[in-house]
Design an enzyme around this catalytic site. Structure first.
Site, PDB file in Angstrom:
ATOM      1  N   SER A  43       0.873  -1.090   0.094  1.00 56.26           N
ATOM      2  CA  SER A  43       0.081  -0.030  -0.230  1.00 56.26           C
ATOM      3  C   SER A  43       0.816   1.264   0.261  1.00 56.26           C
ATOM      4  O   SER A  43       2.063   1.372   0.463  1.00 56.26           O
ATOM      5  CB  SER A  43      -0.798   0.169   1.256  1.00 56.26           C
TER       6      SER A  43
ATOM      7  N   TYR B 297      -1.593  -0.224  10.582  1.00 52.42           N
ATOM      8  CA  TYR B 297      -1.564  -0.762   9.143  1.00 52.42           C
ATOM      9  C   TYR B 297      -0.449  -0.146   8.383  1.00 52.42           C
ATOM     10  O   TYR B 297       0.097  -0.916   7.756  1.00 52.42           O
ATOM     11  CB  TYR B 297      -2.935   0.024   8.522  1.00 52.42           C
TER      12      TYR B 297
END
Length: 702
Positions: A580, A593
């Site tokens: 990501s 995250y």
């Protein structure tokens, strides 16, 4: 149509449905297709692509306006089990008979195939097959040419002609072995002329011809003839009390067979792929085990098959593994050293067969590796250019086993002479057919395993890989979602495995499935993920552990298991990890995250550095703002990101689309295209990162 009484067949399936057939009454072509599909649904009657069916109608000649007889027959390369109108060839019967005037004899057999095109009535016809004259020179309205196991067993018995008479008396004709072609059509025509009133013809080492005045009569005739042969054989088997000389090797338990198959399949795949990469198939079918475990295996397997259709799919003979199935497989390198001599010998023998039998105009030698590999106690492996071809080869060899079983019960099995077998395998017409095959897709002959494959990004990646030719093992936590996803693909394209990427045993089971179903793994895509958006204060230890387990530990375990299989195969591989933008950019409320995604990215670089010498490439794709179709935007993650940016959940799509340099919405398909680029285009790239975010300056890697 009269009311049909269902027959009580024991060895074949009676599938005729009166209601369906009545609805087609008067349309002989539809009834032909219906009959063909029923016959093709039973592998004991004919295998995929095997056999042929035809019917005749009266049609108006477009040039003369006069009625003329037209034969409709399965075209070249078709399959009667799935035959449709587009797979038929429509030809003038009188023109097919006129070919007798120009036929110059066996030496000029192949030139007749081109002349079939001059007999075509239906301009939308499929190319006529080599079997066209075998039907066209017979006078019947409906004809079946099938390859039933029981009939080929009769046809392959050493006393085939006498056995034919013993079973059917004077009601069946018999024609000695001859390669399919125009002359065989003449021999069949002569057999009928010499034996008027017969119901069918047995072709030595080949198959069966039957016929009838209606499609139903033809169907019933075929089933009855096959039933009689099957019953005769089973009585012989029962009288003998054992088949294939009895059992020599005990089968392992079912799960142990699968374990052994999974362990050795990547090694076999590597050895079978010395010229071109192959896809595998495994079966431990009961009949296969009966054969591979028998005393007669070493006698019968080297003889090869008898029916040309069987032989073309399975090669001249199988390879029998020189391994004891009951012992634990040792170190892969050790087992590989045991297998190499057997494969070397097989290739040398195949090359000797080619050199001995080749003719002046024979095509160049093909891949010398085995298609069929037998392991006593475990089962059978088949390897071919794709899953369907490997599976069909397996089915054909099971047919061949059934034929050997029946012929040995009758008297003694006989196979095609080596020269006859060679002339079929290297037939110029077959070579021309191979040359007309469409080009393979970029990821053909490769096997991928994708985690999170029912999610938006994971499913898009799986779709893309399949569309480019790969076989894909779909993995995810939800069995129901996997089953639904599997239904979106064609047979032989994918398989599924419920997999929890946080558990090593679950991952091992998924790779075991890949090895059993396809022979190994070439591509690992770790797409499984979740997102938790919280501040440091709100992030719990449970949140942290879950993110680390799914994203980081899962990636580590997938790579570890995948690399072990890739090294067994010996031809490298690819790992693509879906990370990501958040692994590169520091943002609010994202400590768990973002940290996990950064760990994924750096692990990819570390693995790229370590695995390069093994030709295993490791790369990363960084999505950002994939809202449409992505499951992580359901629930708390979306709410968390909305709070972080001070906007509503409803405003998120517009926010993410407008903040990138290109002002583009990023979709799952865009991520899939990036994965494909790394696999199918950038084949000398490793340790790299592809950002798919529409352009985020703060995420530029350089």
């Amino acid at each position: 149509m009269k009311i049909l009484e269902k027959k009580d067949f024991k060895y074949v399936n009676y599938l005729w449905d009166e209601k369906k057939a009545t609805a087609m009454e008067g349309n002989e072509v539809d009834l032909l297709l219906y009959r063909s599909n029923l016959l093709g649904a039973d592998l004991r009657i004919t295998n995929y692509g095997g056999g042929n069916t035809s019917c005749r109608t009266r049609e108006k000649d477009p040039l003369t306006g006069e009625e003329t007889e037209i034969m409709w027959i399965k075209g070249s390369g078709g399959d009667i089990g799935s035959l449709t109108h587009s797979g038929l060839a429509g030809l003038y019967v009188d023109k097919l008979h006129a070919l007798k005037k120009v036929y110059r004899g066996l030496e000029y057999e192949d030139e007749m195939v081109a002349l079939f095109n001059h007999c075509i009535y239906d301009l939308d016809s499929k190319a006529p097959s080599i079997d066209t004259p075998l039907h066209g020179l017979l006078p019947f309205k409906h004809i079946d040419h099938l390859h039933p196991d029981a009939l080929i067993a009769v046809a392959a018995a050493k006393d085939s002609r006498e056995v034919t008479r013993e079973i059917w008396g004077d009601s069946m004709g018999w024609v000695p072995w001859q390669r399919p072609g125009f002359d065989l059509g003449l021999q069949i025509e002569k057999c009928l002329a010499d034996n008027p009133g017969i119901r069918g013809i047995v072709l030595e080492s080949h198959g069966l011809f039957t016929w009838g005045d209606t499609s139903y009569d033809c169907y019933i005739n075929s089933l009855e003839v096959i039933e009689m042969a099957s019953s005769y054989i089973e009585n012989k088997v029962e009288a003998r009390g054992k088949v294939f000389g009895g059992e020599r090797t005990k089968s392992l338990e079912p799960e142990k067979r699968k374990d052994q198959a999974a362990a050795i399949a990547p090694l076999l795949r590597g050895l079978c792929s010395s010229e071109k990469r192959m896809i595998g198939h495994f079966t431990d079918n009961e009949r296969v085990l009966q054969f591979v475990n028998s005393h007669d295996l070493d006698k019968l397997a080297p003889m090869g098959t008898s029916c040309p259709d069987h032989f073309l799919r399975t090669k001249i003979q199988p390879l029998i593994l020189p391994l004891d199935a009951g012992t634990e497989l040792p170190d892969p390198e050790e087992i590989l050293e045991k297998l190499k001599p057997a494969f070397k010998k097989y290739r040398e023998e195949y090359k000797a067969y080619y050199e001995t039998c080749k003719r002046d105009n024979s095509p160049a030698i093909r891949d010398a590796n085995p298609v069929v590999i037998l392991w006593p106690g475990v089962g059978m492996f088949t390897f071919a250019k794709n899953k369907q071809t490997a599976r069909v080869a397996s089915e054909f060899y099971i047919n061949a086993i059934n034929v050997m079983r029946g012929a040995e019960a009758i008297s003694e099995y006989t196979s095609l002479p080596r020269q006859e077998a060679f002339d079929i395998e290297y037939w110029l017409l077959e070579e021309a057919k191979l040359q007309r095959m469409p080009a393979e897709k970029p990821l053909s002959r490769k096997v991928a395993i994708v985690t999170g494959a029912t999610g938006g990004i994971g499913k898009a990646i799986a779709d893309k890989l399949v569309s480019e030719g790969a076989n894909v093992v779909l993995t995810d936590l939800d069995k129901k979602l996997l089953e639904e996803a599997e239904e979106t693909y064609k047979k032989d394209e994918v398989s599924t495995s419920v997999c929890d990427v946080t558990k090593g045993e679950s991952i091992k089971a998924a790779f075991r499935k890949a090895s059993v179903d396809f022979g190994g793994v070439d591509i690992v895509v770790h797409s499984a993920g979740l997102a938790i958006s919280k501040s440091l204060a709100d992030t719990t230890e449970k949140d942290w552990d879950l993110l680390q387990d799914v994203l980081v530990k899962g990636q580590f375990l997938m790579a570890k298991e995948g690399v072990s299989i890739m090294k067994k195969q010996g031809f490298g591989g690819d790992i693509v990890n879906i990370a990501s933008k958040n692994g590169l950019v520091a943002g609010p409320n994202n400590v768990g995250y973002g940290t996990a995604k950064a760990a994924q990215q750096h692990m990819s670089r570390l693995l790229a550095a370590e695995l390069g010498t093994d030709k295993i490439r490791v790369n990363t794709v960084n999505p950002d703002g994939v809202i449409v179709g992505s499951k992580i935007w359901e629930g708390e993650w979306a709410e968390g990101r909305a709070r972080a940016y001070g906007i509503s959940v409803e405003e998120l799509p517009a926010h993410y689309a407008k903040r990138n340099l290109l002002n583009e919405i990023i979709r799952p398909e865009d991520i899939a295209n990036a994965v494909y680029a790394l696999l199918g285009l950038l084949d000398k790239s490793t340790g790299n990162t592809l950002n798919v975010d529409g352009g985020m300056a703060n995420a530029f890697v350089r």
